[in-house]
Design a protein around this motif. Structure first.
Motif, PDB file in Angstrom:
ATOM      1  N   THR A 108       0.852  -1.225   0.085  1.00 19.67           N
ATOM      2  CA  THR A 108      -0.025  -0.113   0.014  1.00 19.67           C
ATOM      3  C   THR A 108       0.798   1.239  -0.064  1.00 19.67           C
ATOM      4  O   THR A 108       1.808   1.460   0.786  1.00 19.67           O
ATOM      5  CB  THR A 108      -0.763   0.064   1.277  1.00 19.67           C
ATOM      6  OG1 THR A 108      -1.755  -1.084   1.212  1.00 19.67           O
ATOM      7  CG2 THR A 108      -1.640   1.285   1.440  1.00 19.67           C
ATOM      8  N   ASN A 126      -9.530   5.478   0.338  1.00 19.50           N
ATOM      9  CA  ASN A 126      -8.909   4.822  -0.692  1.00 19.50           C
ATOM     10  C   ASN A 126      -8.893   5.789  -1.936  1.00 19.50           C
ATOM     11  O   ASN A 126      -8.599   5.544  -3.079  1.00 19.50           O
ATOM     12  CB  ASN A 126     -10.318   3.842  -1.289  1.00 19.50           C
ATOM     13  CG  ASN A 126     -11.708   4.449  -1.415  1.00 19.50           C
ATOM     14  OD1 ASN A 126     -11.914   5.684  -1.316  1.00 19.50           O
ATOM     15  ND2 ASN A 126     -12.692   3.718  -1.845  1.00 19.50           N
ATOM     16  N   THR A 224     -10.582   0.246   2.391  1.00 24.50           N
ATOM     17  CA  THR A 224     -10.531  -0.088   0.899  1.00 24.50           C
ATOM     18  C   THR A 224     -11.872   0.278   0.289  1.00 24.50           C
ATOM     19  O   THR A 224     -11.900   0.254  -0.979  1.00 24.50           O
ATOM     20  CB  THR A 224      -9.952  -1.369   0.515  1.00 24.50           C
ATOM     21  OG1 THR A 224     -10.947  -2.086   1.090  1.00 24.50           O
ATOM     22  CG2 THR A 224      -8.780  -1.675   1.020  1.00 24.50           C
TER      23      THR A 224
END
Length: 335
Positions: A108, A126, A224
């Motif tokens: 990430t 996100n 997410t």
């Protein structure tokens, strides 16, 4: 003279599992004896307990991930005897160090370098983070050119007992492994929570272990899928909301450079008593650019330390570690 070197390393990185074994931190013996909270010592104003047991636990999406990196290098070298007492050598080394890759796209990264992000607490995670990334350092320098030159001069004076040597060249250092080990900590690949004030025993209906798992589930399901700091906190039971803390963030700059070092030296050597004794003076120097370092203060804040903002630049994150290749180094020595 010509040559080359090449290697490929593929490994399973188990560093992700560090911290997944729960750690209980007991503030007092009374808190431990009473199962997590010491009811005998109260805050005089609120009349609530002040000593708790804290549980620290990390949760990972997988216990290990496959990591790949490789390096390729070529070199050429030639010696030239310009005169019977003067030799010169030339060399060129060309290297390529690949980007470190997580083969199952486990990384990430910030959607942009942290200084360029839109620091709005209402922006979902996100939109600020790029999930399922493969390469650790976007835009990593692809080619390293390393020319080098040296000479040796043995003048006929003093019966050729005097030698003057010198050289200069460009060298590169490899990527420190710590860069990879920090970036893999980013959520949701690895989440860490620290609940306190609940029961220690896992046999209790409400306990610290269940609290940590609930924090992880709420965060992992939302980060997410459009969750914001406020929405994630609101999705938790009221007693756990105070234990949700913004995740830390590790992120590199774009167009990361390899650590480049310019080196030079000049040595004068004189022998005495038919070589039985040698005296030498050697000057060494170097200058490095693009040295990697971590700036851990971009999101720092304080209400008591002058010069710091009173609130975080980006409240969605805790400590931000911005990895850059902007350092410099210098050395001059005489031996």
């Amino acid at each position: 003279k010509f040559g080359g070197v090449a290697f490929v390393v593929k490994e399973n990185d188990h560093y992700f599992t560090a911290g997944t074994i729960p750690l209980e931190s007991v503030s007092t013996l009374g808190a431990f004896i009473h199962g997590g909270t010491d009811p005998t010592i109260l805050d005089p104003k609120t009349l609530l307990p002040v000593n708790f047991t804290t549980l620290t636990q990390s949760f990972v999406t997988k216990p290990n991930h496959p990591i790949l990196y490789n390096q390729l290098g070529f070199y050429g070298e030639d010696d030239w005897k310009a005169h019977r007492d003067f030799n010169v050598s030339f060399a060129l080394r060309i290297e390529h160090q690949s980007n470190v890759q997580c083969l199952d796209s486990c990384l990430t990264l910030p959607a942009a370098p942290f200084p360029s992000l839109t620091h709005n607490v209402a922006t979902p995670y996100n939109q600020a983070l790029a999930f399922n990334q493969k390469k650790v350092l976007p835009g990593l320098q692809a080619i390293e050119w390393e020319p080098r030159m040296g000479f040796a001069y043995n003048p006929p004076i003093l019966n050729q007992t005097l030698v003057v040597r010198g050289g200069a060249g460009i060298f590169y250092d490899g990527l420190p492994g710590s860069i990879v080990e920090t970036i893999v900590k980013n959520s949701p690949v690895k989440n860490t929570f620290k609940p306190s004030g609940d029961n220690l025993a896992q046999t209790e209906t409400s306990n610290l272990y269940n609290d940590a798992a609930a924090l992880n589930t709420a965060f992992s399901n939302s980060i997410t899928n459009g969750g914001t700091q406020a929405s994630i906190k609101a999705s938790l039971p009221a007693p756990l909301q105070k234990f949700f803390a913004p995740p830390g963030l590790y992120g590199p700059q774009n167009n990361f450079h390899m650590y480049e070092i310019y080196k030079w030296n000049l040595e004068v050597q004189k022998s005495f008593f038919r070589g039985a004794t040698t005296l030498s003076v050697n000057y060494l120097g170097n200058h490095g650019i693009h040295k990697p370092y971590t700036n851990a203060g971009l999101n720092a804040f304080s209400t008591s330390i002058a010069g710091l903002p009173t609130t975080a630049t980006d409240p969605r994150f805790g400590q931000v570690n911005y990895i850059v290749s902007g350092g410099m180094s210098n050395y001059n020595g005489l031996i």
